[in-house]
Design a protein around this motif. Structure first.
Motif, short mmCIF file in Angstrom:
data_model
loop_
_atom_site.label_atom_id
_atom_site.label_comp_id
_atom_site.label_asym_id
_atom_site.label_seq_id
_atom_site.Cartn_x
_atom_site.Cartn_y
_atom_site.Cartn_z
N GLY A 475 16.71 28.22 26.30
CA GLY A 475 16.59 26.92 25.68
C GLY A 475 18.04 26.15 25.95
O GLY A 475 19.04 27.12 25.97
N ALA A 476 18.04 25.09 25.90
CA ALA A 476 19.44 24.32 26.00
C ALA A 476 19.15 22.97 25.47
O ALA A 476 18.36 22.34 25.51
CB ALA A 476 19.80 24.15 27.54
N ILE A 477 20.47 22.50 24.71
CA ILE A 477 20.86 21.16 24.27
C ILE A 477 21.91 20.57 25.04
O ILE A 477 23.07 21.46 25.03
CB ILE A 477 20.77 21.30 22.80
N LYS A 478 21.92 19.45 25.29
CA LYS A 478 23.21 18.81 25.65
C LYS A 478 23.51 17.52 24.76
O LYS A 478 22.51 16.62 25.04
CB LYS A 478 22.99 18.40 27.27
N PHE A 479 24.59 17.47 24.30
CA PHE A 479 25.00 16.50 23.60
C PHE A 479 26.16 15.59 24.13
O PHE A 479 27.22 16.13 24.32
CB PHE A 479 25.73 16.85 22.15
N ASN A 490 23.39 26.71 24.94
CA ASN A 490 22.58 27.36 25.82
C ASN A 490 22.14 28.67 25.05
O ASN A 490 23.03 29.33 24.64
CB ASN A 490 23.05 27.69 27.29
N PHE A 491 20.81 28.88 25.13
CA PHE A 491 20.30 30.20 24.48
C PHE A 491 19.48 30.80 25.52
O PHE A 491 18.70 30.10 26.24
CB PHE A 491 19.54 30.24 23.07
N GLY A 492 19.52 31.81 25.88
CA GLY A 492 18.67 32.62 26.94
C GLY A 492 18.43 34.19 26.95
O GLY A 492 19.49 34.79 26.39
N THR A 493 17.47 34.66 27.68
CA THR A 493 17.09 35.87 27.35
C THR A 493 17.00 36.48 28.90
O THR A 493 16.79 35.58 29.67
CB THR A 493 15.80 36.30 26.77
N GLY A 494 17.34 37.59 29.28
CA GLY A 494 17.31 38.05 30.53
C GLY A 494 16.59 39.53 30.40
O GLY A 494 16.51 40.01 29.70
N PHE A 495 16.07 40.10 31.75
CA PHE A 495 15.71 41.14 31.88
C PHE A 495 16.15 41.73 33.33
O PHE A 495 16.20 41.11 34.22
CB PHE A 495 14.23 41.57 31.74
N LEU A 520 13.73 55.18 33.22
CA LEU A 520 14.57 54.25 32.84
C LEU A 520 13.62 52.94 32.67
O LEU A 520 12.88 52.49 33.32
CB LEU A 520 15.59 53.90 34.04
N LEU A 521 13.82 52.36 31.23
CA LEU A 521 12.98 51.14 30.90
C LEU A 521 14.02 49.96 31.35
O LEU A 521 14.96 49.94 31.73
CB LEU A 521 12.93 51.28 29.28
N PRO A 522 13.21 48.63 31.27
CA PRO A 522 13.92 47.51 31.66
C PRO A 522 15.14 47.33 30.62
O PRO A 522 14.80 47.42 29.44
CB PRO A 522 12.72 46.53 31.81
N GLU A 523 15.94 46.82 31.34
CA GLU A 523 17.14 46.25 30.26
C GLU A 523 16.81 44.85 29.79
O GLU A 523 16.05 44.16 30.41
CB GLU A 523 18.40 46.17 31.00
N ARG A 524 17.08 44.53 28.52
CA ARG A 524 16.85 43.32 27.83
C ARG A 524 18.29 42.77 27.58
O ARG A 524 18.89 43.48 27.01
CB ARG A 524 15.74 43.32 26.85
N SER A 525 18.30 41.60 27.42
CA SER A 525 19.50 40.74 26.96
C SER A 525 19.25 39.46 26.40
O SER A 525 18.14 38.96 26.70
CB SER A 525 20.60 40.96 27.80
N TRP A 526 20.02 38.96 25.37
CA TRP A 526 19.90 37.77 24.84
C TRP A 526 21.34 37.03 24.97
O TRP A 526 22.33 37.94 24.90
CB TRP A 526 19.22 37.50 23.59
N ASN A 527 21.49 35.96 25.15
CA ASN A 527 22.92 35.26 25.31
C ASN A 527 22.88 33.67 24.50
O ASN A 527 21.91 33.02 24.65
CB ASN A 527 23.26 34.98 26.98
#
Length: 760
Positions: A475-479, A490-495, A520-527
């Motif tokens: 998700g993202a918001i531009k003001f 900006n909010f995002g996730t990754g794998f 090994l399992l997939p790595e997950r991230s949020w940003n």
């Protein structure tokens, strides 16, 4: 008599007041496709005369003698305009000058953040853009080295012998960076290590960088960020170009190419890069080459086809071959793979193909495909490594504006094939190449709010046969706070599905064994990323740009190499805990009406691993970094001066044992360069300068860089009953051969000189 006097007087004229030469004025109007361009910089290259346009785009230069001049017009966000003008001949009607958007400033078109072409200021996703002019401030032989000038991006050399490396973004390791060419993921896995070399810099239109997860659009590997190398379109590329330079170390680099028409509908762009370095150098006295010797050629070709309704059809391909080696100074190819003279010899052959086709239907449907085949034949001492990787990718997107909504819907499929002779593809029944098909679906909606603000929401689903379904939202918001000021959230996730080669390669370049303790399992991230952008224009024609970000990335299931438990092993396991990358980054850009330009950036970051065992910082992760460049044109001489540099803070280094006498942390270190470019000739630029002005090398801060360089096959190492090395008279620190203690380039101060020729 009077006539005679007048005649003599004419032969000997009396001193008189000199008559001034007539002076003239030059006036005109500067505009773009939408209207006048205020505060554009206008000057005559042959003189020091210059001014700035008013808010209606008009200018007037006075006091010019009669003659022919070169008028130069530049403005932030536009390409530089040059034309010949006649002063003092004819009626002198005002000039009409049309500027086109440039690729070096803050209003360029970007595509990486949202898979759509938008102006950078309008994008809800922060995208940093760098042009060929940025790269030319410090000429390099490949894109890998050029990225050292980008704030928050660091090329990391991973081996003192073979000099292979990867790209770190905001302190995250290379496997978290996805590299694209023209939006296609054809550089990955094996190609990330070697594929960033050999892309002719002269063919690059711009480099776009997104920091933070982008897996919702690009899938696996786009966890820490991505780099998109966009090549020139054949319509805007020069008819012919060449750029060659040499350094005092005996390095030679040549880019050459051009374009031609094939019939009425096809235009073809071809580029060749050749690099050669074959002078073994050992300044630090360890009997090992300080820099890997390389013989590399890359051939790139791109086809653009003219179609009805301006629909896109582009095909491109690249062939890459490299022979590189490093090792003991007396090594020759006859010792390849033997245990008498140590050398790391790597033969790489790589094919790449990509295509983009807009379907002939009323809706905007775009089919994009890419394929690469990478084969590697290499020996690290007497350890063979033979690998074959093939990656195929196909993607169909539907771009559909609907009122305030701008929808993007897509389907993709990726095929990964990987095989080598290491435990990475081993199994109980023998060799088992990795073959995986990963289908994906994604949707993105960009919503305009109140004509000034933008909301973006996206979601991707990947079906991995090894790990099941993987969801990645963003998700993202531009003001838009003012006309030239905005705030992005900006909010995002990754794998990331582990690429075994990437994790295994550090062992191949050294003497450590790879231990994979579990599936090994997939790595997950949020940003989370907050970005503030502000542009300031002054009535005097000056410009100030500020681009600042605060970032936070949280990882789970992270796969970290453990160098500490056993100095003879690299142990890979999913982290039982979490790791965090957080910090602040800022870029400041000054452009003065007189031509002086200052760019500076700094990143402060804290990367930590939190687990039940300990809280620590990963190796090769700096706490702070900075980059800068100063460019100043000396117009009367046709000369431009570029001073560039970077600074990196201390980082933890991989020691080879508890008694290792080398420092556990690197010092703060800086690489600085200066270049002089002469542009006074038609179509030709001549440049020269000095790299690494401070003559810094990492060997000055440690008793040695390569552990046990005198015994690279560990023939004299004494081991205990558990198989661990122990101190002995010839090995007082109980070490084994290990070249992984590396954090910066080994080349000291050196001069360079080159020439560019461009025919438009």
């Amino acid at each position: 008599m009077m006539c005679l006097f007048l005649g003599l007087a004419s032969l000997f004229p009396q001193d008189r007041e000199p008559q001034p030469s007539p002076e003239y004025a030059l006036s005109g109007r500067v505009r773009d496709a939408d209207g006048p361009v205020p505060l554009a910089n206008v000057f005559i290259s042959e003189t020091a005369s210059g001014t700035a346009t008013d808010f209606d785009g008009r200018f007037r230069l006075e006091g010019l003698p009669q003659g022919e001049y070169t008028l130069v017009v530049s403005a932030v966000g536009y390409g530089t305009h040059r034309r010949k003008v006649e002063v003092g001949n004819g009626p002198g009607d005002p000039l009409e000058i049309l500027l086109h958007p440039g690729t070096e400033q803050l209003d360029e078109t970007v595509v990486t953040g949202t898979l759509k072409a938008v102006r950078r200021f309008e994008s809800p996703v922060p995208v940093e853009v760098y042009s060929p002019a940025f790269i030319r401030k410090n000429p390099t032989a490949n894109v890998f080295e050029a990225l050292q000038a980008v704030n928050g991006v660091r090329p990391q050399i991973n081996c003192n012998v073979c000099n292979t490396g990867d790209i770190h973004i905001n302190g995250l390791e290379g496997p978290y960076t996805l590299v694209l060419i023209d939006g296609m993921p054809i550089v990955s896995g094996l190609g990330t290590v070697y594929g960033l070399s050999g892309i002719p810099n002269a063919l690059i239109e711009q480099i776009e960088i997104v920091k933070g997860p982008a897996s919702s659009l690009y899938g696996s590997e786009a966890v820490g960020g991505l780099i998109n190398i966009i090549t020139k379109n054949t319509l805007s590329a020069p008819e012919f170009f060449t750029d060659g330079f040499a350094t005092g170390w005996g390095e030679y680099n040549l880019d050459a190419g051009g374009k031609f028409r094939l019939g009425e509908k096809a235009r073809v762009l071809t580029g060749i890069n050749y690099f050669n370095y074959d002078v073994p150098v050992d300044h630090n006295g360890d009997n090992f080459t300080d820099v890997t010797l390389q013989d590399r050629i890359s051939v790139f070709q791109k086809w653009n086809f003219l179609r009805d309704a301006s629909r896109e059809l582009t095909l491109a391909g690249r062939f890459f071959y490299e022979d590189r080696w490093g090792g003991e100074m007396q090594w020759t190819p006859e010792f390849r793979g033997t245990d008498s003279i140590y050398g790391e010899s790597i033969y790489t052959r790589r094919w790449e193909f990509l295509g983009r086709y807009q379907l002939p239907v009323p809706e905007k449907l775009l089919l994009a495909v890419s394929y690469n085949d990478h084969r590697q034949d290499s020996y690290y001492g007497d350890l063979p490594y033979f690998a074959d990787q093939r990656i195929g990718f196909g993607q169909l997107t539907w771009d559909k504006p609907a009122g305030r909504h701008d929808l993007l819907v897509g389907a993709a499929i990726r095929y990964n094939y990987y095989d080598d002779n290491t435990p990475a593809t081993g199994s109980a029944s023998g060799n088992a190449p990795d073959r995986v098909w990963i289908p994906s679906l994604f949707v993105q909606d960009e919503i305009r709010l109140m004509d000034r603000h933008t909301l973006l929401a996206g979601l991707r689903y990947d079906q991995d046969p090894r790990h099941g379904g993987i969801w990645t939202p963003r998700g993202a918001i531009k003001f838009q706070l003012a006309e030239h000021e905005l705030l992005r959230v900006n909010f995002g996730t990754g794998f990331r599905v582990v690429n075994l080669f990437t994790e295994d390669h550090a062992a191949l370049t050294g003497a450590r064994d790879v231990v994979i303790e579990e599936d090994l399992l997939p790595e997950r991230s949020w940003n989370l990323n907050l970005n503030y952008l502000r542009k300031i224009y002054t009535p005097e024609g000056h410009f100030l740009g500020l681009d600042a970000s605060v970032f936070y990335t949280d990882f789970s299931n992270q796969i970290l190499p453990d160098y500490d438990t056993d100095p003879n092993q690299i142990i890979y396991r999913n982290l039982d805990g979490r790791s965090v990358s957080r910090g602040i980054s800022a870029n400041v850009n000054f452009a003065f009406a007189g031509g002086l330009r200052l760019d500076a950036g700094t990143t402060l970051q804290d990367v930590r691993v939190f687990s039940d065992i300990a809280n620590s910082r990963p190796v090769l992760t700096e706490r702070y970094s900075a980059t800068w460049s100063v460019s100043f044109p000396i117009r009367p001489l046709g000369l431009t001066v570029d001073y560039t540099g970077n600074l990196y803070g201390p980082m933890r280094l991989p020691l080879a044992g508890e008694l290792d006498p080398r420092p556990e942390y690197s010092p703060a270190w800086s690489i600085q360069n200066i270049q002089f470019t002469y542009k006074g000739l038609n179509h030709i630029e001549i440049y020269a300068g000095i790299k690494n002005l401070l003559d810094w090398t990492p060997g000055r801060n440690a008793p040695f860089l390569i552990a046990r360089a005198g015994d690279p096959f560990d023939k004299e190492v004494v081991y205990n009953a558990s198989g661990d090395p122990v101190p002995s008279p010839g090995n007082p620190y109980g070490l084994t051969f290990d070249p992984a203690y590396v954090y910066g380039p080994n080349q000291g101060i050196r001069g360079f000189a080159g020439l560019r020729y461009r025919l438009d």
